[in-house]
Design a protein around this motif. Structure first.
Motif, PDB file in Angstrom:
ATOM      1  N   GLY A  86       0.794  -1.219   0.000  1.00 17.61           N
ATOM      2  CA  GLY A  86       0.000   0.000   0.000  1.00 17.61           C
ATOM      3  C   GLY A  86       0.825   1.266   0.000  1.00 17.61           C
ATOM      4  O   GLY A  86       0.285   2.365  -0.161  1.00 17.61           O
ATOM      5  N   GLU A  87       2.157   1.135   0.173  1.00 17.77           N
ATOM      6  CA  GLU A  87       3.064   2.290   0.149  1.00 17.77           C
ATOM      7  C   GLU A  87       4.136   2.122  -0.923  1.00 17.77           C
ATOM      8  O   GLU A  87       4.452   3.062  -1.647  1.00 17.77           O
ATOM      9  CB  GLU A  87       3.722   2.492   1.507  1.00 17.77           C
ATOM     10  CG  GLU A  87       2.748   2.820   2.633  1.00 17.77           C
ATOM     11  CD  GLU A  87       3.443   3.004   3.962  1.00 17.77           C
ATOM     12  OE1 GLU A  87       4.703   3.117   3.968  1.00 17.77           O
ATOM     13  OE2 GLU A  87       2.761   3.013   4.997  1.00 17.77           O
ATOM     14  N   ASP A  88       4.711   0.933  -0.992  1.00  9.20           N
ATOM     15  CA  ASP A  88       5.804   0.669  -1.926  1.00  9.20           C
ATOM     16  C   ASP A  88       5.441  -0.355  -2.996  1.00  9.20           C
ATOM     17  O   ASP A  88       6.041  -0.371  -4.053  1.00  9.20           O
ATOM     18  CB  ASP A  88       7.038   0.175  -1.152  1.00  9.20           C
ATOM     19  CG  ASP A  88       7.413   1.110  -0.022  1.00  9.20           C
ATOM     20  OD1 ASP A  88       7.764   2.264  -0.317  1.00  9.20           O
ATOM     21  OD2 ASP A  88       7.343   0.702   1.149  1.00  9.20           O
ATOM     22  N   TYR A  89       4.494  -1.209  -2.705  1.00  6.73           N
ATOM     23  CA  TYR A  89       3.996  -2.130  -3.723  1.00  6.73           C
ATOM     24  C   TYR A  89       2.489  -2.320  -3.531  1.00  6.73           C
ATOM     25  O   TYR A  89       1.978  -2.254  -2.413  1.00  6.73           O
ATOM     26  CB  TYR A  89       4.738  -3.466  -3.715  1.00  6.73           C
ATOM     27  CG  TYR A  89       4.603  -4.302  -2.469  1.00  6.73           C
ATOM     28  CD1 TYR A  89       3.752  -5.407  -2.430  1.00  6.73           C
ATOM     29  CD2 TYR A  89       5.360  -4.030  -1.331  1.00  6.73           C
ATOM     30  CE1 TYR A  89       3.645  -6.197  -1.293  1.00  6.73           C
ATOM     31  CE2 TYR A  89       5.265  -4.810  -0.202  1.00  6.73           C
ATOM     32  CZ  TYR A  89       4.402  -5.896  -0.186  1.00  6.73           C
ATOM     33  OH  TYR A  89       4.304  -6.665   0.947  1.00  6.73           O
ATOM     34  N   PHE A  90       1.798  -2.508  -4.667  1.00 12.78           N
ATOM     35  CA  PHE A  90       0.335  -2.534  -4.686  1.00 12.78           C
ATOM     36  C   PHE A  90      -0.114  -3.725  -5.537  1.00 12.78           C
ATOM     37  O   PHE A  90       0.490  -4.005  -6.568  1.00 12.78           O
ATOM     38  CB  PHE A  90      -0.215  -1.244  -5.300  1.00 12.78           C
ATOM     39  CG  PHE A  90       0.431   0.009  -4.764  1.00 12.78           C
ATOM     40  CD1 PHE A  90      -0.156   0.723  -3.727  1.00 12.78           C
ATOM     41  CD2 PHE A  90       1.621   0.473  -5.294  1.00 12.78           C
ATOM     42  CE1 PHE A  90       0.438   1.868  -3.227  1.00 12.78           C
ATOM     43  CE2 PHE A  90       2.226   1.620  -4.802  1.00 12.78           C
ATOM     44  CZ  PHE A  90       1.630   2.317  -3.765  1.00 12.78           C
ATOM     45  N   TYR A  91      -1.167  -4.407  -5.108  1.00 12.45           N
ATOM     46  CA  TYR A  91      -1.599  -5.567  -5.876  1.00 12.45           C
ATOM     47  C   TYR A  91      -3.111  -5.759  -5.764  1.00 12.45           C
ATOM     48  O   TYR A  91      -3.759  -5.203  -4.872  1.00 12.45           O
ATOM     49  CB  TYR A  91      -0.866  -6.830  -5.432  1.00 12.45           C
ATOM     50  CG  TYR A  91      -0.975  -7.146  -3.965  1.00 12.45           C
ATOM     51  CD1 TYR A  91      -2.048  -7.867  -3.464  1.00 12.45           C
ATOM     52  CD2 TYR A  91       0.013  -6.719  -3.082  1.00 12.45           C
ATOM     53  CE1 TYR A  91      -2.147  -8.172  -2.117  1.00 12.45           C
ATOM     54  CE2 TYR A  91      -0.072  -7.018  -1.726  1.00 12.45           C
ATOM     55  CZ  TYR A  91      -1.150  -7.743  -1.260  1.00 12.45           C
ATOM     56  OH  TYR A  91      -1.238  -8.032   0.089  1.00 12.45           O
ATOM     57  N   VAL A  92      -3.649  -6.549  -6.685  1.00 14.54           N
ATOM     58  CA  VAL A  92      -5.081  -6.852  -6.693  1.00 14.54           C
ATOM     59  C   VAL A  92      -5.386  -7.726  -5.482  1.00 14.54           C
ATOM     60  O   VAL A  92      -4.841  -8.821  -5.344  1.00 14.54           O
ATOM     61  CB  VAL A  92      -5.473  -7.586  -7.986  1.00 14.54           C
ATOM     62  CG1 VAL A  92      -6.974  -7.891  -7.974  1.00 14.54           C
ATOM     63  CG2 VAL A  92      -5.102  -6.758  -9.213  1.00 14.54           C
ATOM     64  N   PRO A  93      -6.252  -7.275  -4.582  1.00 13.19           N
ATOM     65  CA  PRO A  93      -6.551  -8.077  -3.390  1.00 13.19           C
ATOM     66  C   PRO A  93      -7.509  -9.215  -3.695  1.00 13.19           C
ATOM     67  O   PRO A  93      -8.227  -9.199  -4.688  1.00 13.19           O
ATOM     68  CB  PRO A  93      -7.192  -7.052  -2.439  1.00 13.19           C
ATOM     69  CG  PRO A  93      -7.834  -6.067  -3.361  1.00 13.19           C
ATOM     70  CD  PRO A  93      -6.941  -5.980  -4.578  1.00 13.19           C
ATOM     71  N   ASP A  94      -7.485 -10.196  -2.827  1.00 13.32           N
ATOM     72  CA  ASP A  94      -8.360 -11.353  -2.985  1.00 13.32           C
ATOM     73  C   ASP A  94      -8.471 -12.055  -1.638  1.00 13.32           C
ATOM     74  O   ASP A  94      -7.699 -11.780  -0.712  1.00 13.32           O
ATOM     75  CB  ASP A  94      -7.787 -12.316  -4.035  1.00 13.32           C
ATOM     76  CG  ASP A  94      -8.822 -13.276  -4.583  1.00 13.32           C
ATOM     77  OD1 ASP A  94      -9.960 -13.288  -4.079  1.00 13.32           O
ATOM     78  OD2 ASP A  94      -8.497 -14.016  -5.525  1.00 13.32           O
ATOM     79  N   SER A  95      -9.416 -12.973  -1.544  1.00 17.93           N
ATOM     80  CA  SER A  95      -9.538 -13.794  -0.342  1.00 17.93           C
ATOM     81  C   SER A  95      -8.297 -14.658  -0.189  1.00 17.93           C
ATOM     82  O   SER A  95      -7.651 -15.037  -1.178  1.00 17.93           O
ATOM     83  CB  SER A  95     -10.783 -14.677  -0.448  1.00 17.93           C
ATOM     84  OG  SER A  95     -10.736 -15.734   0.472  1.00 17.93           O
ATOM     85  N   GLU A  96      -7.941 -14.978   1.057  1.00 15.18           N
ATOM     86  CA  GLU A  96      -6.790 -15.840   1.306  1.00 15.18           C
ATOM     87  C   GLU A  96      -7.140 -17.318   1.258  1.00 15.18           C
ATOM     88  O   GLU A  96      -6.284 -18.169   1.511  1.00 15.18           O
ATOM     89  CB  GLU A  96      -6.181 -15.507   2.664  1.00 15.18           C
ATOM     90  CG  GLU A  96      -7.147 -15.678   3.818  1.00 15.18           C
ATOM     91  CD  GLU A  96      -6.670 -15.007   5.088  1.00 15.18           C
ATOM     92  OE1 GLU A  96      -6.498 -15.710   6.090  1.00 15.18           O
ATOM     93  OE2 GLU A  96      -6.464 -13.785   5.067  1.00 15.18           O
ATOM     94  N   SER A  97      -8.381 -17.655   0.941  1.00 11.30           N
ATOM     95  CA  SER A  97      -8.779 -19.059   0.876  1.00 11.30           C
ATOM     96  C   SER A  97      -8.244 -19.697  -0.400  1.00 11.30           C
ATOM     97  O   SER A  97      -7.922 -19.024  -1.380  1.00 11.30           O
ATOM     98  CB  SER A  97     -10.305 -19.189   0.927  1.00 11.30           C
ATOM     99  OG  SER A  97     -10.890 -18.565  -0.200  1.00 11.30           O
ATOM    100  N   ARG A  98      -8.160 -21.020  -0.381  1.00  9.31           N
ATOM    101  CA  ARG A  98      -7.613 -21.752  -1.525  1.00  9.31           C
ATOM    102  C   ARG A  98      -8.485 -21.596  -2.766  1.00  9.31           C
ATOM    103  O   ARG A  98      -7.987 -21.568  -3.891  1.00  9.31           O
ATOM    104  CB  ARG A  98      -7.475 -23.240  -1.157  1.00  9.31           C
ATOM    105  CG  ARG A  98      -6.762 -24.053  -2.221  1.00  9.31           C
ATOM    106  CD  ARG A  98      -6.534 -25.478  -1.742  1.00  9.31           C
ATOM    107  NE  ARG A  98      -5.708 -26.219  -2.658  1.00  9.31           N
ATOM    108  CZ  ARG A  98      -5.302 -27.466  -2.457  1.00  9.31           C
ATOM    109  NH1 ARG A  98      -5.669 -28.100  -1.345  1.00  9.31           N
ATOM    110  NH2 ARG A  98      -4.550 -28.082  -3.338  1.00  9.31           N
ATOM    111  N   ASP A  99      -9.809 -21.492  -2.578  1.00  4.59           N
ATOM    112  CA  ASP A  99     -10.731 -21.378  -3.706  1.00  4.59           C
ATOM    113  C   ASP A  99     -11.135 -19.920  -3.933  1.00  4.59           C
ATOM    114  O   ASP A  99     -12.313 -19.615  -4.127  1.00  4.59           O
ATOM    115  CB  ASP A  99     -11.965 -22.253  -3.485  1.00  4.59           C
ATOM    116  CG  ASP A  99     -12.684 -21.922  -2.182  1.00  4.59           C
ATOM    117  OD1 ASP A  99     -12.113 -21.181  -1.362  1.00  4.59           O
ATOM    118  OD2 ASP A  99     -13.823 -22.400  -1.994  1.00  4.59           O
TER     119      ASP A  99
END
Length: 365
Positions: A86-99
């Motif tokens: 959120g400060e130095d790198y940014f990515y598409v968030p998602d659930s941490e579940s396997r599915d």
């Protein structure tokens, strides 16, 4: 006495290299290809990428592994160097579940106790393969405090990011592989009609809604937009399932708790205007009434729901429930195997010196 000194030097010479020298390891390498074999994503439609890693540091039986994201990085982004999400790198968030929705993937170390929650596993050589879904050229990234920022990959360089998983940073497993953003479907190409759902709103130009499809969060038949949660699961530190109906088909939504205490997404509404997902409630979330909102941007009136949160469970239960990939904690990047060698070497040296001291005492006696 001279023989004893020589013996001590030999012991130190044998043990010290084992104690201080960690095995060298080259930087991991990543290749990215779409179904056409190119490192390209579409700005409007979701793109499926095949991501292959080679030469990563594989810790046999180690806890965790590598997270694989799609996002954007700045100078000094690496967690092992103090970089923060959120400060130095940014990515598409998602659930941490396997599915989950496939926006982020977890690759476990070989033989890891976390393999059951992973989408893939490394082999002994540090090689692995996963499939990553990129929902479009623009996404909302969240920082550790729940704040969001729009990342437009048509204006900044984006690509596939790998970092150490489960809060353990590892410099050799931190990589960034750029991808290009290009139109993969022609407007009159019949293939486009079978492409994944588009990213809607002011992010990119989506196909016009067909007859019978409403805009502004409502579907045909005057079905009102509504959001609901599994209230029995509303406990601090636990996963909260949610579902929504009456949304704009194909539109991208983000989930926000209160005023940004936590968030998740993006989620894409299905053809019938519904979506489901989960949100991990913060472990320090206080009991009482909280508000969950779906956010779409572009002025759409998205639904919200109020629900009661139970008091946090015992500390041990809460610690087991929380496993947050959003903010890997920077560490020193040391190889656990090397640390073990250091400890064993130090113990051997101490035992050898003690034996030598006893031998000298007997000779003097």
């Amino acid at each position: 006495m001279r023989r004893a000194a020589v013996l001590m030097l030999l012991l130190v010479g044998l043990v010290a290299p084992v104690a201080v020298t960690a095995p060298a390891h080259a930087q991991g390498r990543v290749t990215v290809t779409n179904p056409d074999g190119a490192a390209v994503v579409d700005p409007t439609y979701a793109t499926t990428l095949t991501v292959r890693g080679t030469g990563f540091q594989a810790v046999r039986g180690g806890h965790g592994g590598v997270y694989v994201f799609f996002g954007h990085v700045r100078d000094g982004w690496r967690p092992s160097q103090g970089g923060r999400t959120g400060e130095d790198y940014f990515y598409v968030p998602d659930s941490e579940s396997r599915d989950n929705q496939g926006f982020q993937q977890f690759v476990a170390f070989p033989g890891s106790d976390t393999a059951t929650s992973a989408q893939g596993s490394m082999d002994a050589a540090g090689d692995w393969t996963v499939t990553l879904t990129v929902p479009g050229a623009v996404f909302e990234a969240f920082d550790r405090s729940g704040g969001s920022r729009t990342i437009d990959c048509r204006r900044v360089t984006c690509g596939v990011v790998t970092v150490g998983a489960h809060g353990v940073s590892n410099a050799t497993n931190e990589t960034f592989t750029p991808v290009r953003v290009e139109e993969l479907y022609d407007a009159d190409d019949p293939v486009a009609s079978s492409a994944p759902e588009p990213v809607a709103g002011d992010v990119a130009t989506a196909p016009a809604p067909s007859e019978g499809t409403a805009t502004r969060g409502r579907r045909a038949g005057s079905t009102p937009a509504a959001l609901e949660v599994d209230r029995a699961s509303a406990s601090a530190g636990h996963v909260l399932p949610f579902s929504a109906v009456g949304l704009t088909p194909g539109r991208q939504y983000s989930l926000v708790l209160d005023d940004g205490v936590a968030g998740a997404g993006p989620f894409v509404a299905s053809a019938d205007g519904s979506l489901t997902g989960v949100l991990t409630l913060p472990v320090d979330l206080g009991p009482g009434t909280h508000v969950l909102r779906l956010w779409a941007g572009g002025g759409e009136e998205a639904p919200e729901v109020s629900f009661a949160v139970q008091a946090a469970a015992a500390a041990a239960d809460a610690a087991d429930a929380v496993d947050d990939p959003v903010d890997p904690v920077a560490g020193d990047g040391r190889d656990p195997g090397a640390v073990l060698l250091v400890a064993v070497g130090a113990l051997l040296l101490a035992l050898a010196l003690l034996r030598l001291a006893l031998l000298l005492r007997r000779r003097r006696a």
